[in-house]
Scaffold this active site. Structure first.
Site, mmCIF file in Angstrom:
data_model
loop_
_atom_site.group_PDB
_atom_site.id
_atom_site.type_symbol
_atom_site.label_atom_id
_atom_site.label_comp_id
_atom_site.label_asym_id
_atom_site.label_seq_id
_atom_site.Cartn_x
_atom_site.Cartn_y
_atom_site.Cartn_z
ATOM 1 N N GLY A 539 1.019 -1.161 -0.044
ATOM 2 C CA GLY A 539 -0.046 -0.080 -0.118
ATOM 3 C C GLY A 539 0.818 1.256 0.010
ATOM 4 O O GLY A 539 2.104 1.246 0.081
ATOM 5 N N GLY A 544 4.875 7.088 2.802
ATOM 6 C CA GLY A 544 5.355 6.298 2.237
ATOM 7 C C GLY A 544 4.860 4.954 1.889
ATOM 8 O O GLY A 544 3.946 4.955 2.160
ATOM 9 N N LYS A 559 8.077 -0.215 5.742
ATOM 10 C CA LYS A 559 7.628 1.025 5.365
ATOM 11 C C LYS A 559 8.849 1.889 4.673
ATOM 12 O O LYS A 559 9.831 2.191 5.641
ATOM 13 C CB LYS A 559 7.021 1.552 6.495
ATOM 14 C CG LYS A 559 6.524 3.060 6.159
ATOM 15 C CD LYS A 559 5.531 3.497 7.276
ATOM 16 C CE LYS A 559 4.109 3.318 6.600
ATOM 17 N NZ LYS A 559 3.082 3.747 7.443
ATOM 18 N N ASP A 656 -3.304 9.996 13.222
ATOM 19 C CA ASP A 656 -4.120 9.675 12.351
ATOM 20 C C ASP A 656 -4.804 8.049 12.538
ATOM 21 O O ASP A 656 -4.502 7.509 11.475
ATOM 22 C CB ASP A 656 -2.946 9.600 11.001
ATOM 23 C CG ASP A 656 -3.601 9.670 9.650
ATOM 24 O OD1 ASP A 656 -4.595 9.896 9.665
ATOM 25 O OD2 ASP A 656 -2.753 9.239 8.720
#
Ligand SMILES: *[C@@H]1O[C@H](CO)[C@@H](O)[C@H](O)[C@H]1NC(C)=O
Ligand SMILES: *[C@@H]1O[C@H](CO)[C@@H](O)[C@H](O)[C@H]1NC(C)=O
Ligand SMILES: *[C@@H]1O[C@H](CO)[C@@H](O)[C@H](O)[C@H]1NC(C)=O
Ligand SMILES: *[C@@H]1O[C@H](CO)[C@@H](O)[C@H](O)[C@H]1NC(C)=O
Ligand SMILES: *[C@@H]1O[C@H](CO)[C@@H](O)[C@H](O)[C@H]1NC(C)=O
Ligand SMILES: *[C@@H]1O[C@H](CO)[C@@H](O)[C@H](O)[C@H]1NC(C)=O
Ligand SMILES: *[C@@H]1O[C@H](CO)[C@@H](O)[C@H](O)[C@H]1NC(C)=O
Ligand SMILES: *[C@@H]1O[C@H](CO)[C@@H](O)[C@H](O)[C@H]1NC(C)=O
Length: 849
Positions: A539, A544, A559, A656
């Site tokens: 994803g 990033g 990641k 988030d």
């Protein structure tokens, strides 16, 4: 002309006289004689026009009370009610001094609905009068008795929820009269509520706030200047404090002096219906009551939070520590942040004269109902006396002003102590001599240990590097040791030694400080992810891309951070090390990081079930989430978030939180991912304001989205959205109910108010769910998305509300952002990565102002 003028002049005089006589009649008076009565349209006003006594109505169900309020403050503020528990049904009663000398409220038919009920002086009084004084005291006294303070009855002896200046809170030991304040039931109902604030005169007297019978807060004993548990209490601003202890009386009172330049503040102390003690002062310029002080303030104010011999420190995490020489009695509960079992001695006392005392500074003195006070004893005498009695566990000065005087000794367990960064006072704790003698030795051993440790690690580091150079390193990935270049491994090893040598003052915190954070080398990450191939891409998000990798048969998630992270390599490594130390079963585990020229990567454990949104919003997979799983997921997220918020050594605000950032493991247990990204991207001011708003629409709290203000309460808002999404199976963003413009929050709020809360549940859950759990989740969700940040609960109350059937849930107020936008404003990009991303559609607004 003269003839005409005369009668005119005459009638003017008559008129003036009439007016004058009218005014003299209408002019309010401050006394009521035995022959008069006070009707519903009459009041008594104190001589200096400070207070007024009269009838007033409260609520909509016609309840009338006799009470006292401030004459000059337009906003009616009642400080005393005569008949708080016996409201009158209408305004047709009046106040009289009865034949028996009692003050009575009498209705039209002569029935008495309330009376002053004093037992003293009944029948003795020949000519009683009632007077309202400027202090707010309503007194019944002998008309021709001019001695001050000699009253047949006074309202100050029967306080309701308010303590006024000069009013005594506490005991008259002669008559066993206990004056205490107790809350109104609700802001509209003055009848006696659940909370009371009451002096206990035993031992070293202090004041307790109780909810019904159980204590919820204590002030700490009086130390001559202030209560030991209220370090911020300082005489000044015209307010003075007074605490009297003798054979006849034990009471607290305060005084207030106003003058021309500094008018009195009209300060008063109340117990609010919510269970708060508050000192309120009137601000004339803005016409509001200002909350000057209140308690309980924080977790450490809550009674016996850390159990016997525990010390609560509101700035630490966890808040409970054991005192030196003590260890947690119940380590497993302690590690789950339940300190209520307290601590026990590591070394038993030897008694006799062998034990020693350790000075503990800046604390709230322990609970002291069983303490013994001797005002004539010096501190040295106190020490000798305490040493001579084996059950004496500590001592302190009774008064702190003028260098201190008197002596207090505590016996048995020490309860409900807390420490302050500033303020508080000193306490002398009894310990076995070996605990204190050993101190110097342990320090030397520790220092020697650290030095040796550094030396060993340094040489080990050098040897490893030396060996690796000769072997011309291969590219297999090894998680246990660093495989970076020479300098990297050296400074990494040194760093971890420095971190691990830091020790806490109290002994409660046994966290694992010396965590090794593996540095993965770039070539091995390239190999593991097949050179970041598209097939391995899981994803993409604001921070990033995420790739799946395979190392020695084990799956990892990599990641690869976008390059604008704004941080240097060292800062980055430090942040990652901090974040790697956050370990919790509801957080995705960070396995390590990788730094290369201008690449920074984070390596996580791989979650086979991907993210929550890939289940919740998928036509087929949503059926796999039955109610039990959903409830489990909600509770898991709550616990993970609580952990992030409470680990205040470096409190993490996620910023988030959303369905795509919740990953699910093999058992569908939730794990929060992407926490600490704000730190890594170098934007983590601890509170207040940020110029750069990071977050996702639909999950952002109003104050964050509009003003850039973030706090733990912004995370709570996002959590609330998430809860409602999990229960309803609908996205907050992109949900539009029927034709009106409500989003999911607005829709849930509407259903809640219409009493149709259960209609919200996702039909794919099927028929088997616990109605009470669903309702609780919905209520918690709505509480979390309330518009005002201060109304939202903290995560610790959320966890409590979710886990306990009986936890009281407040009624939610209206949510923030409950209007949705029309569907065409939905961006197509958000649809496209719905299936699985670790981080999707993260928007960044630069400089919203
Ligand atoms: C008392 O109540 C009656 C009827 O409710 C009302 O008409 C009257 O104005 C009231 N008097 C006062 C002094 O409030
Ligand atoms: C108070 O009200 C009653 C009737 O409601 C009236 O008869 C009486 O004159 C009033 N008293 C004053 C002082 O206004
Ligand atoms: C006031 O209430 C009492 C007791 O309920 C009743 O007897 C009386 O008639 C009422 N008076 C008026 C004026 O409504
Ligand atoms: C007055 O009190 C008596 C006795 O308690 C009661 O029977 C009567 O109904 C009351 N009268 C009114 C008007 O409330
Ligand atoms: C009145 O006094 C008696 C005895 O002193 C007491 O038992 C009773 O509870 C009191 N009633 C009220 C309403 O205070
Ligand atoms: C207590 O009683 C004593 C003796 O009767 C008296 O002198 C004293 O004033 C009383 N004190 C209070 C506070 O009532
Ligand atoms: C008025 O009161 C304030 C605070 O109590 C005090 O500092 C000030 O000196 C007083 N001024 C006068 C004129 O008494
Ligand atoms: C120690 O102090 C406690 C509490 O004051 C007392 O009950 C006990 O008798 C004392 N013991 C000795 C040996 O003095």
């Amino acid at each position: 002309m003269r003839d005409l003028a005369k009668p005119h002049c005459f009638s003017t005089v008559i008129l003036l006289l009439t007016l004058l006589s009218f005014f003299s009649v209408a002019k309010s008076k401050d006394t009521l004689s035995a022959t008069e009565s006070l009707g519903p349209n009459q009041t008594l006003v104190s001589a200096g026009e400070v207070f007024e006594l009269g009838f007033f109505e409260l609520g909509t169900d016609s309840r009338w009370y006799l009470g006292i309020w401030y004459k000059k403050i337009e906003q009616r503020t009642v400080v005393w009610e005569a008949n708080r528990n016996n409201p009158l049904p209408n305004n047709s009663s009046s106040l009289k001094i009865g034949y028996d000398g009692k003050l009575s409220l009498v209705d039209e038919s002569g029935n008495v609905s309330w009376s002053s009920n004093q037992s003293q002086f009944v029948g003795v009084s020949k000519n009683p009068i009632l007077q309202l004084l400027d202090s707010g005291n309503l007194v019944l006294k002998e008309a021709n008795d001019i001695s001050p303070n000699k009253f047949l009855w006074q309202s100050f002896d029967y306080p309701t929820d308010t303590l006024l200046p000069e009013m005594k809170l506490g005991w008259n030991l002669n008559t066993s009269l206990d004056r205490y304040i107790s809350s109104w039931k609700t802001p509209e109902d003055p009848s006696t509520g659940d909370y009371s604030f009451k002096i206990d005169y035993h031992g070293f007297p202090e004041v307790f706030l109780r909810q019904k019978q159980s204590i919820i807060y204590r002030s700490g004993p009086w130390n001559g200047l202030r209560f030991s548990g209220v370090p911020e209490m300082n005489a000044g601003n015209g307010i003075g404090f007074n605490f009297v202890v003798n054979d006849e009386e034990v009471y607290y009172s305060f005084s207030e002096q106003g003058n021309e330049t500094n008018p009195a503040l009209n300060s008063r102390l109340i117990v609010a219906p919510s269970g708060n003690i508050q000192r309120l002062t009137w601000i004339e310029s803005s016409k509001v009551w200002n909350k000057y002080w209140f308690a309980p303030k924080d977790q450490c104010d809550s009674y016996r939070e850390c159990g016997p011999y525990g010390v609560c420190d509101a700035n630490a995490s966890p808040v409970c520590k054991c005192m030196k020489g003590f260890q947690p009695k119940n380590p497993s509960a302690w590690s789950l942040r339940d300190g209520s079992d307290g601590c026990e001695r590591e070394t038993e006392l030897e008694c006799g004269n062998k034990d020693k005392f350790m000075k503990v500074e800046n604390v709230k003195l322990p609970e002291s109902g069983g303490a013994v006070v001797d005002m004539g004893m010096s501190l040295e005498e106190c020490k000798v006396k305490c040493l001579g009695n084996c059950s004496c566990s500590g001592y302190s000065r009774a008064r702190i002003q003028n260098g201190g005087s008197g002596c207090v000794m505590w016996f048995g367990e020490l309860m409900d102590m807390r420490s302050y960064a500033d303020g508080g006072q000193e306490f002398y704790l009894r310990l076995a001599a070996s605990e204190l003698d050993g101190d110097g030795k342990t320090k030397i051993i520790m220092i020697v240990g650290i030095v040796v440790g550094i030396a060993v690690l340094l040489s080990a580091g050098l040897i490893i590097c030396f060996v690796r150079r000769r072997r011309n390193s291969g590219s297999t990935l090894n998680r246990r040791e660093s495989k970076g270049p020479l300098e990297r491994s050296q400074d990494f090893l040194l760093n971890s030694v420095v971190v691990s040598s830091k020790k806490d003052h109290y002994s409660g915190d046994r966290s694992n400080d010396d965590l090794e954070l593996p540095l993965f080398d770039f070539s091995s990450v390239v190999a593991a992810t097949d050179n970041f191939s598209d097939e391995n891409k899981l994803g993409q998000g604001g921070f990033g891309c995420v790739y799946k990798g395979l190392v020695e048969g084990q799956e990892i998630a990599v990641k690869r951070l976008s390059k604008n992270s704004g941080q240097g390599t060292e800062e980055f490594k430090n942040e990652v090390k901090l974040i790697a130390r956050l370990q919790h079963r509801n957080l995705v585990r960070l396995l390590g990081c990788c730094v290369d020229v201008d690449e920074k990567m984070l390596i996580y454990e791989y979650m086979e079930n991907k993210s929550l949104d890939s289940f919740l919003f998928d036509k087929a997979k949503r059926y796999l989430l039955d109610w039990q799983k959903r409830f489990n997921i909600i509770c898991g997220i709550a616990r993970g978030l609580l952990y992030l918020h409470q680990d205040s050594r470096f409190r993490i605000i996620h910023r988030d939180l959303k369905a795509s950032n919740i990953l699910l493991d093999g058992e569908l247990d939730p794990k929060i991912s992407d926490f600490g990204m704000a730190r890594i991207f170098g934007q983590d001011q601890t509170e207040a304001n940020t110029k750069k708003v990071v977050g996702t629409y639909g999950y952002m709290s109003p104050e964050y989205a509009m003003d850039g203000l973030f706090s733990i309460k912004s995370d709570v808002f996002s959590f609330g959205v998430l809860v409602l999404e999990i229960v309803s199976g609908q996205k907050n963003r992109g949900f539009y109910y029927s034709n009106n413009e409500l989003n999911l929050l607005g829709h849930a709020w509407e259903l809640w108010n219409e009493g149709r809360a259960l209609d919200i549940i996702d039909s794919s859950v099927g028929a088997s769910f616990s109605e009470s759990e669903v309702l609780r989740c919905m209520q918690v969700g709505l509480l979390c998305v309330q518009e005002r940040a201060e109304d939202r609960p903290t995560m610790s109350s959320v966890v409590l509300m979710l886990s306990s059937e009986n936890a009281p849930l407040p009624q939610p107020k209206n949510p923030g952002f409950c209007l949705g936008k029309k569907p065409e404003t939905e961006s197509s990009s958000s649809k496209q990565d719905e299936s699985f991303t670790v981080n999707q559609v993260t928007i960044t607004i630069l400089d919203p102002r």
